[in-house]
Design an enzyme around this catalytic site. Structure first.
Site, PDB file in Angstrom:
ATOM      1  N   SER A 239       0.834  -1.195   0.000  1.00  0.00           N
ATOM      2  CA  SER A 239       0.000   0.000   0.000  1.00  0.00           C
ATOM      3  C   SER A 239       0.878   1.258   0.000  1.00  0.00           C
ATOM      4  CB  SER A 239      -0.958  -0.033   1.192  1.00  0.00           C
ATOM      5  OG  SER A 239      -1.972   0.916   1.054  1.00  0.00           O
ATOM      6  N   ASP A 330      -9.181  -5.042  -5.711  1.00  0.00           N
ATOM      7  CA  ASP A 330      -8.680  -4.090  -4.714  1.00  0.00           C
ATOM      8  C   ASP A 330      -9.615  -2.882  -4.681  1.00  0.00           C
ATOM      9  OD1 ASP A 330      -7.263  -2.206  -3.209  1.00  0.00           O
ATOM     10  OD2 ASP A 330      -5.319  -2.881  -3.966  1.00  0.00           O
ATOM     11  N   HIS A 365      -7.048  -5.941  -1.370  1.00  0.00           N
ATOM     12  CA  HIS A 365      -5.904  -5.076  -1.117  1.00  0.00           C
ATOM     13  C   HIS A 365      -4.890  -5.699  -0.175  1.00  0.00           C
ATOM     14  CE1 HIS A 365      -3.870  -1.174  -0.852  1.00  0.00           C
ATOM     15  NE2 HIS A 365      -3.882  -1.276   0.476  1.00  0.00           N
TER      16      HIS A 365
END
Length: 429
Positions: A239, A330, A365
């Site tokens: 991320s 995601d 994600h």
């Protein structure tokens, strides 16, 4: 069940790393007997997590999770590790929970039990036919854990067992902040000296936390350690950590990572890099949308992908091998679209050969090490404005779990190839 010949439940190995599979077998059952295999974890946050599968014993009175099919429960089909990857909070638990091991010097304790019949609730109120306690570790025996507070850097360095020297890694998590050690501990268990970097710590937010110098200092702490091969240090990030990895590899004039791994990231935040810039970017996120459950969807904030190079990290400057790992469901980051743009930018510079990309269907994600529970949505406190929301991460449990297992194996292969091998062509995935 016969009282004279009690069922025997075995789990092998009973002590293992978290990314190692185990085998669960029940013997001494009556033939064609319905039973439920159940796993239970009491987390460090004082919540119960459970998974279970419904089985029927064969003509020998045996059930094997590796060979037999679960016909119901939190997972179905032939799933040897379903008792781990399908873990979920026990009914009645708090909403938005996420399971994370914070004290890596102790194991995750998993209670595996077998119950008579196909049951779906009230496991802790019933007596199992048999139970086994298993240990799942992030730290292999001999891994050193060293707290780091030097050069303004905060974190924890994990050194593999043995004399070394070893390749090194700078390990960065996302915008939730704080210090997370478990991936670094596991990487050290696989032969990589890894620094779990702390930044965005609650109550400790510092301007330096988004300045390139902070991450350069952290990288150099790894590089300068006597048990690290100085020219074999890479970066892994998820991320925001992936965004940082791209930015460091492209923009730093002082350090040169040997390779980078970016999980669920993008290149769309051209910070230079200050807290003010991050706060300004946060204002855009106030325009985000919510799904039907009022879960926060972040991915649309950065779509469409800008065409202006000034609005993104110039990945054309990257000169080391890099691996992008993304899920196509995601809901937090437009990672797949960003990966396509990264490929176009690198192709224009003639360095596309440095890029390897893994994209997994129905994957969200939070791509974690293998057999970690899947979290489609969890509680999250947004940086800077400190608003508490439930964030939609995305993914379908079975597909996401398969992606975690496959991607971890390929991440380790990528790191092994580029940090241990004397050559650095494109990763062989």
């Amino acid at each position: 069940m016969s009282p004279t010949i009690p069922p025997i439940l075995s789990v092998h190995p009973t002590r293992a790393l978290v990314d190692e599979p185990f085998k669960v077998v029940v013997e001494n059952l009556p033939p064609a007997s319905p039973v439920t295999l159940h796993s239970l974890i009491y987390s460090e946050d004082k919540d119960y997590w459970e998974a279970y599968g419904h089985y029927t014993s064969d003509h020998r009175g045996i059930v094997s999770a590796a060979e037999d099919v679960s016909v119901g429960g939190t997972y179905t089909g032939k799933e040897p590790m379903g008792l781990l990857w399908s873990l979920r909070p026990e009914p009645g638990s708090r909403t938005g929970l996420r399971f994370r091991k914070r004290i890596v010097t102790s194991p995750i304790l998993v209670h595996v039990s077998v119950y008579s019949g196909h049951i779906t609730q009230g496991f802790r109120e019933q007596s199992p036919l048999a139970s086994v306690l298993t240990e799942r570790w992030y730290m292999a025996p001999g891994v050193q854990r060293i707290e780091v507070k030097e050069r303004g850097v905060r974190g924890t360095l994990f050194i593999p067992p043995g004399p070394g020297p070893f390749p090194g890694l700078l390990d960065m998590w996302g915008g939730g902040g704080g210090l997370l050690e478990y991936r670094s501990a596991l990487l050290a268990s696989h032969g990589f000296a890894s620094l779990a970097l702390e930044y965005f710590s609650p109550g400790e937010l510092q301007t330096a936390d988004l300045q390139l110098q902070y991450f350069e200092s952290a990288f150099n702490i790894v590089k300068d350690h006597p048990q690290v091969i100085p020219d074999r240090v890479g970066i892994i990030g998820l991320s925001l950590g992936a965004l940082l990895a791209l930015h460091i590899a492209a923009e730093s004039k002082n350090i040169k990572p040997h390779c980078i791994v970016c999980i669920s990231g993008h290149h769309l935040f051209p910070f230079g890099a200050t807290i003010a810039a991050a706060q300004k970017d946060q204002e855009k996120e106030l325009k985000t949308r919510y799904d039907e459950n009022n879960y926060y969807i972040w991915r649309d904030v950065r779509l469409p992908i800008p065409s202006d190079p000034a609005e993104k990290t110039d990945v054309r400057k990257i000169q080391c091998p890099m691996l992008l790992v993304n899920g196509d469901d995601d809901q937090n980051t437009p990672a797949v679209e960003a990966a396509e743009d990264i490929a176009q930018m690198m192709r224009s510079q003639g360095n596309l050969h440095l890029l390897s990309t893994l994209t997994y269907p129905d994957t969200g994600h939070l791509i974690e090490p293998p057999f970690s529970p899947h979290f489609r949505a969890t509680n999250f406190i947004k940086p800077f404005i400190k608003e508490k929301v439930i964030v939609l991460w995305g993914g379908k449990t079975k597909a996401h779990s398969d992606a975690q297992e496959d991607s971890w194996r390929k991440i380790l292969a990528f790191l092994q190839h580029h940090l241990y091998s004397s050559t650095t062509p494109k990763a062989r995935l």
